[in-house]
Design an enzyme around this catalytic site. Sequence first.
Site, PDB file in Angstrom:
ATOM      1  N   THR A  74       0.761  -1.351   0.058  1.00 43.94           N
ATOM      2  CA  THR A  74      -0.002  -0.079   0.075  1.00 43.94           C
ATOM      3  C   THR A  74       0.889   1.274  -0.144  1.00 43.94           C
ATOM      4  O   THR A  74       0.732   2.290  -0.646  1.00 43.94           O
ATOM      5  CB  THR A  74      -0.808   0.111   1.204  1.00 43.94           C
ATOM      6  N   GLN A 179       1.541  -9.843  -6.365  1.00 44.21           N
ATOM      7  CA  GLN A 179       0.858 -11.148  -6.429  1.00 44.21           C
ATOM      8  C   GLN A 179       1.631 -11.932  -7.243  1.00 44.21           C
ATOM      9  O   GLN A 179       1.701 -13.063  -7.549  1.00 44.21           O
ATOM     10  CB  GLN A 179      -0.610 -10.915  -6.986  1.00 44.21           C
ATOM     11  N   SER A 199       5.461  -6.954  -1.620  1.00 41.52           N
ATOM     12  CA  SER A 199       5.166  -7.064  -0.124  1.00 41.52           C
ATOM     13  C   SER A 199       5.316  -8.359   0.343  1.00 41.52           C
ATOM     14  O   SER A 199       5.037  -9.241   0.068  1.00 41.52           O
ATOM     15  CB  SER A 199       3.537  -6.650  -0.068  1.00 41.52           C
ATOM     16  N   ALA A 200       6.293  -8.218   1.462  1.00 45.30           N
ATOM     17  CA  ALA A 200       6.791  -9.445   1.918  1.00 45.30           C
ATOM     18  C   ALA A 200       5.822 -10.603   2.507  1.00 45.30           C
ATOM     19  O   ALA A 200       5.928 -11.732   2.387  1.00 45.30           O
ATOM     20  CB  ALA A 200       7.907  -9.063   3.224  1.00 45.30           C
ATOM     21  N   HIS A 201       4.856 -10.055   3.063  1.00 49.37           N
ATOM     22  CA  HIS A 201       3.671 -11.056   3.718  1.00 49.37           C
ATOM     23  C   HIS A 201       3.149 -11.781   2.709  1.00 49.37           C
ATOM     24  O   HIS A 201       2.622 -12.824   2.841  1.00 49.37           O
ATOM     25  CB  HIS A 201       2.800 -10.294   4.459  1.00 49.37           C
ATOM     26  N   THR A 237      13.111   5.337  11.236  1.00 55.71           N
ATOM     27  CA  THR A 237      14.256   4.127  11.484  1.00 55.71           C
ATOM     28  C   THR A 237      13.841   3.030  11.072  1.00 55.71           C
ATOM     29  O   THR A 237      12.676   2.676  10.941  1.00 55.71           O
ATOM     30  CB  THR A 237      14.145   4.105  13.117  1.00 55.71           C
ATOM     31  N   CYS A 337      -7.340  -8.101   0.159  1.00 50.48           N
ATOM     32  CA  CYS A 337      -7.425  -7.214   1.387  1.00 50.48           C
ATOM     33  C   CYS A 337      -8.662  -6.695   1.533  1.00 50.48           C
ATOM     34  O   CYS A 337      -9.140  -6.225   2.718  1.00 50.48           O
ATOM     35  CB  CYS A 337      -6.120  -6.068   1.209  1.00 50.48           C
TER      36      CYS A 337
HETATM   37  C1  LIG Z   1      -2.087  -6.560  -5.870  1.00 47.14           C
HETATM   38  C2  LIG Z   1      -1.933  -5.933  -4.219  1.00 47.14           C
HETATM   39  N1  LIG Z   1      -1.647  -4.666  -4.196  1.00 47.14           N
HETATM   40  C3  LIG Z   1      -1.616  -4.226  -2.635  1.00 47.14           C
HETATM   41  C4  LIG Z   1      -1.952  -4.949  -1.962  1.00 47.14           C
HETATM   42  C5  LIG Z   1      -1.703  -4.414  -0.553  1.00 47.14           C
HETATM   43  O1  LIG Z   1      -0.639  -4.966   0.044  1.00 47.14           O
HETATM   44  P1  LIG Z   1      -0.020  -4.550   1.783  1.00 47.14           P
HETATM   45  O2  LIG Z   1      -1.193  -5.464   2.551  1.00 47.14           O
HETATM   46  O3  LIG Z   1       1.262  -5.128   1.727  1.00 47.14           O
HETATM   47  O4  LIG Z   1      -0.226  -3.040   1.656  1.00 47.14           O
HETATM   48  C6  LIG Z   1      -2.335  -6.363  -2.079  1.00 47.14           C
HETATM   49  C7  LIG Z   1      -2.933  -7.029  -0.863  1.00 47.14           C
HETATM   50  O5  LIG Z   1      -3.753  -7.924  -0.983  1.00 47.14           O
HETATM   51  C8  LIG Z   1      -2.332  -6.892  -3.384  1.00 47.14           C
HETATM   52  O6  LIG Z   1      -2.963  -8.022  -3.549  1.00 47.14           O
END
Ligand SMILES: Cc1ncc(COP(=O)(O)O)c(C=O)c1O
Length: 390
Positions: A74, A179, A199-201, A237, A337
């Site tokens: 995000t 993705q 995004s790492a998660h 930081t 999300c």
């Molecule tokens: C394509 C895409 N962009 C952005 C995001 C947002 O990711 P984050 O939770 O790391 O902000 C997601 C999360 O589902 C996503 O699938």
Amino acid sequence: MGRPELYLDAAATTPPLPAVIAVMQQLQQTAWANPSSLHGAGLAAAEALERSRWRMAERFAVSPDQLIVTSGATESVHLALLGSAASLPPGRVVISAVEHPAVIAAAHQLEALGWSVAEWPVDSQGVVRLDQLDRLLSAPTQLVSLIAAQGEVGALQPVIEIAQACRERGIVIHSDATQLVPQGCFPFAQLRVDLLTLSAHKFRGPRGVGLLIRAPGVELSPLQGGGGQEHGLRSGTEPVALVSGMAEALIALPRFDPVSQPVPPGSSTQIRRQRDQLLERLLELPQLQLCGPSPDQRLPNHISLLAKTIGGQPLPGRDLVRRLAAAGLACSSGSACSSGRSADSAVLTAIGIPGPERQSGLRLTLGPWLSDQDLDVVPGRFVSVLEALS
Ligand SMILES: Cc1ncc(COP(=O)(O)O)c(C=O)c1O
């Protein structure tokens, strides 16, 4: 609680790898200091941070100073769009009709600065229509944001082709690869984009950390001021342990070549086979129908379905998700999300799914934590839930 839940929601988030947890735990103890401090503890933290940065840079064949650490996709998306627009005269920003809400929000923030927003339409598979390229990449377009792989229907976009066209026209292009990257690392330059979000998660790293990768020479302005970390582009930081966890998770991903493999092979050949077998069995149920691209044209771990009663009435996806959870299957309706908020899916609308069916979307995304035995029980659990609703 009933039986243990099978986790089929990798596109929402993924369980962290044991190696990720181990390295983060170790660095919380040994590299907890502020990397900007000049004493021994600070230098140890700075060294750990730079080591992680080098490891991550190697995975994308970029220089470490091309990486900007953020709090996740995000934030990366906002920095990419608002940060690059700051050095451009207001014009038009083009985003695909199947972007994540973060991209839509960032693009609409530009409207307040005098920009206009145009949507790049997609076909029934969720892929942007190339017959719109000349129209959308003409003046006054200055900026494009294109999702590399769509989370809800698994569609893969022709990023390289569109990025090349943007380059030829002097248009800045960002791609949200949140993705795509979980399917493997690739040389960043091959995608031809100026900016790339991850995004790492989503790839078994920690939550709350991500990257924006920047091509050399791409101008970017920070969204926030402060201590000037990350080359002045993201003050605050640095979260050393989170970054080390992200690096560890990236190292565990396979590599692929996006030029010769527009459909990434996936985190293992097993996943694609498992996905295909599960899909085949689910589609034997008269209440389920595939939605979006064919299996060989979508993310290799991805299934998206529309659900209806035997009588043909669309079943609300969110209701189904709750019932499947009660039956021990964790999956999702809607985008990764925003699942749980709005019932009507903007992505299903964009691909032309009519009225009430837009609420009947279901997504199953697999990961290497699922065995063949685990997946064997999935169709049976679907049968009992669907029968109860029919
Ligand atoms: C394509 C895409 N962009 C952005 C995001 C947002 O990711 P984050 O939770 O790391 O902000 C997601 C999360 O589902 C996503 O699938």
